[in-house]
Design an enzyme around this catalytic site. Sequence first.
Site, PDB file in Angstrom:
ATOM      1  N   GLU A  21     -86.289 -62.395  42.950  1.00 29.83           N
ATOM      2  CA  GLU A  21     -86.836 -63.362  43.984  1.00 29.83           C
ATOM      3  C   GLU A  21     -87.258 -62.964  45.597  1.00 29.83           C
ATOM      4  O   GLU A  21     -87.960 -63.205  46.133  1.00 29.83           O
ATOM      5  CB  GLU A  21     -85.338 -64.163  44.916  1.00 29.83           C
ATOM      6  N   ARG A  22     -86.981 -61.216  45.639  1.00 28.96           N
ATOM      7  CA  ARG A  22     -87.795 -60.452  46.418  1.00 28.96           C
ATOM      8  C   ARG A  22     -89.417 -60.031  46.467  1.00 28.96           C
ATOM      9  O   ARG A  22     -89.917 -58.740  46.886  1.00 28.96           O
ATOM     10  CB  ARG A  22     -87.423 -59.732  47.378  1.00 28.96           C
ATOM     11  N   THR A  72     -72.070 -46.718  40.841  1.00 29.83           N
ATOM     12  CA  THR A  72     -71.371 -46.582  39.357  1.00 29.83           C
ATOM     13  C   THR A  72     -70.256 -46.106  40.844  1.00 29.83           C
ATOM     14  O   THR A  72     -70.327 -44.757  41.309  1.00 29.83           O
ATOM     15  CB  THR A  72     -71.539 -45.632  38.696  1.00 29.83           C
ATOM     16  N   ALA A  96     -73.866 -45.332  47.085  1.00 25.53           N
ATOM     17  CA  ALA A  96     -72.554 -45.821  47.898  1.00 25.53           C
ATOM     18  C   ALA A  96     -71.643 -46.246  47.102  1.00 25.53           C
ATOM     19  O   ALA A  96     -71.682 -47.045  45.862  1.00 25.53           O
ATOM     20  CB  ALA A  96     -73.120 -46.887  48.480  1.00 25.53           C
ATOM     21  N   PHE A  99     -72.114 -51.479  48.249  1.00 22.88           N
ATOM     22  CA  PHE A  99     -73.317 -51.353  49.241  1.00 22.88           C
ATOM     23  C   PHE A  99     -73.458 -53.163  49.626  1.00 22.88           C
ATOM     24  O   PHE A  99     -74.827 -53.374  50.366  1.00 22.88           O
ATOM     25  CB  PHE A  99     -74.737 -51.203  48.202  1.00 22.88           C
ATOM     26  N   HIS A 131     -58.885 -56.386  43.883  1.00 22.04           N
ATOM     27  CA  HIS A 131     -59.837 -56.602  43.015  1.00 22.04           C
ATOM     28  C   HIS A 131     -60.529 -57.830  41.551  1.00 22.04           C
ATOM     29  O   HIS A 131     -58.736 -58.177  41.470  1.00 22.04           O
ATOM     30  CB  HIS A 131     -61.066 -54.991  42.498  1.00 22.04           C
ATOM     31  N   LYS A 135     -62.353 -54.812  36.446  1.00 22.08           N
ATOM     32  CA  LYS A 135     -62.543 -52.955  37.006  1.00 22.08           C
ATOM     33  C   LYS A 135     -61.871 -51.829  36.510  1.00 22.08           C
ATOM     34  O   LYS A 135     -60.718 -51.864  36.859  1.00 22.08           O
ATOM     35  CB  LYS A 135     -62.425 -53.043  38.499  1.00 22.08           C
ATOM     36  N   GLY A 141     -64.012 -47.238  44.867  1.00 27.02           N
ATOM     37  CA  GLY A 141     -64.482 -46.331  44.957  1.00 27.02           C
ATOM     38  C   GLY A 141     -64.714 -46.857  47.036  1.00 27.02           C
ATOM     39  O   GLY A 141     -64.606 -45.771  47.716  1.00 27.02           O
TER      40      GLY A 141
END
Length: 233
Positions: A21-22, A72, A96, A99, A131, A135, A141
């Site tokens: 899309e970007r 990850t 990260a 994100f 979560h 997961k 994280g």
Amino acid sequence: MRIALFGYGKMGKMIERLAVERGHEITAKIDLGSDKIDFSNIDVAIDFSTPDAAFANISICLENNTPVISGTTGWLQKMDDALKLCKETKGAFIYASNFSLGVNVFFELNAYLAKMMNNLSQYKVSMEEIHHTQKLDAPSGTAITLAEGIIANTHYQKWKLNERVDEEIPIFSKRIGDTPGTHTINYNSQVDSIEIKHTAHNREGFALGAVIAAEWILDKTGIFTMKDVLNLG
């Protein structure tokens, strides 16, 4: 921009949709059992694979002069090796635990609040993260990053999973349904409580942040964080 996706599960598919899309192109989708990778057709790699595969994925990208974004979690015992390899190869790397743009603002808010609470010994800190049931790691994280932010700004030195221990930050992990991710920090005293909370409504924010990080790191060299990407100071 030509993007390789390491891991093509729910996150990989969402990253693909947002990247296209970007105006970007997905030129490789590397999952378990994939064939040899053509790095000549890749500008940047995004890794949302598994804890067992992440370090190998990051390494092969750095060894082939390909900037890599990794979201990850669960592999951080090898983080020092990844950072060392990035320096040796003069590569580009961003890791990260989350994100999401909002979560990265939340990280800064968490650290600032911890600094203010440090001298108020009547308040005891705790954390809860929720979560989805698929997961693999606990705590998340993101929760570990939040705990590290508290540790860096208070007398606390460790965190503890699902247990209260003096002078350690208790992190209570829950796995419920399809919950994208909720993180709550609580400072509790006998007279009142202070609470900050981030709730993800879906996983799109995680995917969008990873694509933005990939756009940002192109043509750069070094080890970066989302703080650099978002210019959070």
